[in-house]
Structures are given as structure tokens and as C-alpha cells.
Design an enzyme around this catalytic site. Structure first.
Site, PDB file in Angstrom:
ATOM      1  N   HIS A 287       7.465 -23.332 -31.682  1.00  0.00           N
ATOM      2  CA  HIS A 287       7.373 -22.070 -30.932  1.00  0.00           C
ATOM      3  C   HIS A 287       7.604 -20.848 -31.814  1.00  0.00           C
ATOM      4  CE1 HIS A 287       6.649 -20.063 -27.328  1.00  0.00           C
ATOM      5  NE2 HIS A 287       7.589 -20.544 -26.538  1.00  0.00           N
TER       6      HIS A 287
ATOM      7  N   ASP B 180       2.421 -19.722 -29.933  1.00  0.00           N
ATOM      8  CA  ASP B 180       2.803 -19.227 -28.607  1.00  0.00           C
ATOM      9  C   ASP B 180       2.403 -20.237 -27.531  1.00  0.00           C
ATOM     10  OD1 ASP B 180       3.772 -16.887 -29.717  1.00  0.00           O
ATOM     11  OD2 ASP B 180       1.837 -15.847 -29.531  1.00  0.00           O
TER      12      ASP B 180
END
Length: 437
Positions: free
Chosen positions: A409, A413
Site C-alpha cells: 500500500h 493504491d
């Protein structure tokens, strides 16, 4: 009787040391020539160390998990004859064997402090395993079977014969002095058969076994800890209807040429990932978080997580973008066989840019795969099941499968992760699109 010392042999070009990952013997064991004594692991492979001679294990020179230098003594044996260690601790020339035996400096106490040894009874020569004649069984002493931890008295020849026959000497009554077991005692035991006490019922257990983490398991532990401590994972699970894909796969396998491998789901998934990565090349990358640089690769090198008898390894299909469906299948089969047999090279187990993990029929409904650091994505395949699916007018049976995929992450995204998985979903649900350029 003499002593024979075995040193860790040269286990590979350029290898100066190896990690001891398994002992196949313990002190007191009797071994035959070529019996496996230990296994060591280098950064390339696991290598077994055989015994060049028959003998009894007197000493083991390392513990599981220790790093041992090439040429270091690892085993000391008691052998018939002079062995390869001189009485003054010096070395004799050892015969050439695959695991070349070299001497180690013998530890000894000063002669003035050593107690005088009691005279030994003459050893009974080894006899063939023939049942004793009726009426000639020895007068057994009481007390057998022996309690846990009490070592039975027997000559090396008797102990070796018992080991090869699968006999626990603690269950054999000895007729010699102090309950010493002879060949005649073994003959009598074999003639009447073992008579072991049956369990009396359930009982609590309080033991604790301490297992040292070594070898491949330690490498896996280090890699998993690194990935989970440094990568903030986001996992995205999506349901895929693979009914059409399974029909196509069955037809292709039925009509395939004899020189082509049988198709599984993986080659289709690999080709779908190649097409999805063409639209999102940032998924095919390695993240150097210390330097703050993302290395985005043009070549797509797909790691295939595989379970082997020794643990999890990840052989790599290099340049999946240049392989068709059949070539992907053949390479997966080749690498899987090499991984399971332990013959995969270092190059075949490294260099991946994205990974697939699958447990097949054991895949579960959903999983949370751990990213293969320093990659940024991993695609997890869950098990396929027939489920009722509403088509707008009725429920119909469909072959359904979940994909559970994890992403780094920090650089991927949630939206990009979803787009990637949805692209793969569309290709697998309409498999003809996989073949359209």
C-alpha cells in the site's frame, strides 16, 4: 578397535561453510558404509553426508543450526581395525571417499588419572539369524523389558543385528552377566515374538519438545518477518466465474498434441496477468524502500510459490510475456519438478517481479497472501467450487473461484489494486480474450 574421524567435505564450488540442518544418527548408533549421517545446507542446495565406513557413532561435532566450515571434524566413529587416528592423536592418511574422512585432535585424560579398565568378556561373534533349537533357550534374568532410559548391555555386533532386525533391545531379556544380551537371546526373542504391554487407557501428557528453526525454515521465517514488518499490506478478494475457462481448458487438453503438457489453471492466469500488467506496469516492480526507488521491470518474471517436502520455495518463470499458454505450462511443470526434487538452481529460485500463490484444492475460500519482498504484488488462487449463481431469473450452478491478492500500500493504491484484479477477472471469465492481441 580404532577411531575414524569424518570431516565436512567440499559440498560445492566456492562454498566455504554450510549450515547443519539435520542429523540422521545419534551417539551410540551403529552405521553401515554409505549410510547418511547428516544433511547440510548451502545457499544453493541441501547436501547429504554419507559414512565412508562401518562403525559406531562416538561423537557428533555440531548441533542443528550450527555453521560448519569445510574441513571441520563433524563425526567420530569407533571402527574395526586401526581407523584413521593414531594413538598419539596424530592422523593417518584416510582412504579416498566421497565424504573424505580426516582426523581430529583426540581429547584424552592424563594416563596417571585414568582408572584401570576392567577386563572385557570375550565378544560373541556374529551369527546368522536362526531360531534356537527347542529346549535350548537360555535362563532369562528378570527385569525385561527394561525401563525408559536404561541402556541394555550388548556387544556392537548384537546391537547392529538388533537394529537391522528392528528389535528394541530394551524388550529383550539378557542371559549373560548383568543381563548382557547375546545372539542366543536375540534368537529366542525372535522365536517367541515380542510381547509388549498394551496401553491401559488415556493419560495426560506434559512433555514439551523444543525444535530449533534451521535451514530452509529459518530462511522462510526471516523472509516472512521482513515482508510483514516493512510492507503495509492491502488484500483485495474477488469472485471469478471460471465455468467457461474450465470448459475451454478441458477441450484444449482433449485435443492437445502429444508433445504438449496438460493445461492447468495457472498458465491461463499467467497470460491474463501479462495482459493486465501491460496496462499497469507499476504492478510488475520491486520497491527498494531504503533507497526510496521503485524498480519497474519490462520483463515479467512470475514466481510460483510451491510447497516442497522441505518447505516453501518460489521457482520463477522468466519472461512470461514472451511465452504462450503451452510454453507457460511446460515451464511451470519443469520448475515444479525441480523444486520438489531439490535440484532447482539458484537462478531458477530468484529474480521474480510478481508472484502467484496457490494451494490448489486446499486453497480455502479466501486468504491473505504475504508479499514476496521486495515485490509489490502477489496473486492468490483459492479453491474452485460449484456454487448457485442468480442469473436474473433463477439460480444456476457455476464453477466459482476467488482470487485473494495483496499489494504494497506504500506504492499501490487501493483503486489501482482493484483495477488490476478486475482486469484479470474479465479475462478469465471471457477466456477467448486471453488469445486476442
Amino acid at each position: 578397535m580404532g577411531e575414524y574421524v569424518i570431516k565436512l567435505p567440499d559440498v560445492g564450488e566456492g562454498v566455504a561453510e554450510a549450515e547443519l540442518v539435520e542429523w540422521h544418527v545419534k551417539i551410540g548408533d551403529l552405521v553401515r558404509e554409505d549410510a547418511v549421517l547428516a544433511a547440510v545446507m548451502t545457499d544453493k542446495a541441501t547436501v547429504e553426508i554419507p559414512s565412508p565406513v562401518d562403525g559406531e557413532i562416538l561423537w557428533l561435532g555440531a548441533e542443528i543450526g550450527d555453521t560448519v566450515a569445510i574441513g571441520s571434524p563433524i563425526v567420530r566413529l569407533k571402527v574395526a581395525g586401526e581407523g584413521n587416528v593414531k594413538a598419539d592423536g596424530g592422523a593417518k592418511a584416510a582412504p579416498k571417499t566421497e565424504a573424505r574422512a580426516e582426523p581430529a585432535e583426540a581429547k584424552s585424560e592424563p594416563a596417571s588419572n585414568a582408572p584401570k579398565a576392567a577386563p572385557k568378556p570375550a565378544q560373541v561373534p556374529a551369527q546368522p539369524s536362526v531360531p534356537a533349537p527347542k529346549g535350548t533357550r537360555p535362563a532369562f534374568v528378570t527385569g525385561a523389558p527394561r525401563p525408559e532410559g536404561e541402556k541394555p548391555l550388548a556387544s556392537p555386533a548384537v546391537r547392529l543385528r538388533a537394529k537391522e532386525a528392528g528389535i528394541d533391545l530394551r524388550q529383550v531379556a539378557g542371559s549373560g552377566p548383568a543381563g548382557r544380551i547375546s545372539h542366543e537371546d536375540l534368537d529366542a526373542f525372535l522365536a517367541r515374538g515380542p510381547q509388549l504391554a498394551r496401553p491401559t487407557g488415556l493419560a495426560p501428557k506434559d512433555g514439551v519438545e523444543d525444535i530449533k528453526v534451521v535451514g530452509l525454515r529459518r530462511k522462510i521465517a526471516e523472509k516472512m518477518a521482513l515482508a510483514k514488518s516493512r510492507i503495509p499490506h492491502i488484500t483485495y478478494v474477488e469472485e471469478i466465474d471460471v465455468t467457461a475457462l474450465e470448459e475451454l481448458r478441458a477441450m484444449l487438453n482433449k485435443e492437445k498434441r502429444t508433445d504438449r503438457p496438460k493445461l492447468t489453471l495457472l498458465p491461463f492466469l499467467m497470460r491474463a496477468m501479462v495482459k493486465a500488467i501491460a496496462d499497469q506496469p507499476n504492478l510488475n516492480a520491486l520497491f527498494d524502500d531504503e533507497a526510496g526507488i521503485i524498480h519497474q521491470h519490462e520483463g515479467i518474471h512470475i514466481g510460483i510459490a510451491a510447497q516442497t517436502p522441505t518447505g516453501l520455495v518460489v521457482p520463477v518463470v522468466k519472461h512470461a510475456e514472451a511465452r504462450d499458454l503451452w510454453d507457460c505450462a511446460a515451464e511451470v511443470n519443469r520448475l515444479a519438478e525441480a523444486a520438489k526434487s531439490g535440484t532447482a538452481s539458484r537462478d531458477e529460485l530468484s529474480g521474480s517481479t510478481i508472484t502467484i500463490t496457490s494451494l490448489g484444492a486446499m486453497g480455502g475460500v479466501a486468504t491473505t497472501p504475504v508479499i514476496n519482498y521486495p515485490e509489490v504484488a502477489i496473486v492468490g488462487v483459492n479453491k474452485m467450487m460449484v456454487r448457485p449463481v442468480w442469473d436474473g431469473t433463477q439460480f444456476i450452478p457455476r464453477k466459482m473461484m476467488n482470487l485473494s491478492s495483496s499489494f504494497d500500500h506504500r506504492v499501490i493504491d487501493g483503486w489501482d489494486a482493484a483495477v488490476f484484479v478486475q482486469r484479470i477477472k474479465a479475462l478469465l471469465e471471457t477466456p477467448a480474450m486471453i488469445f486476442v492481441d
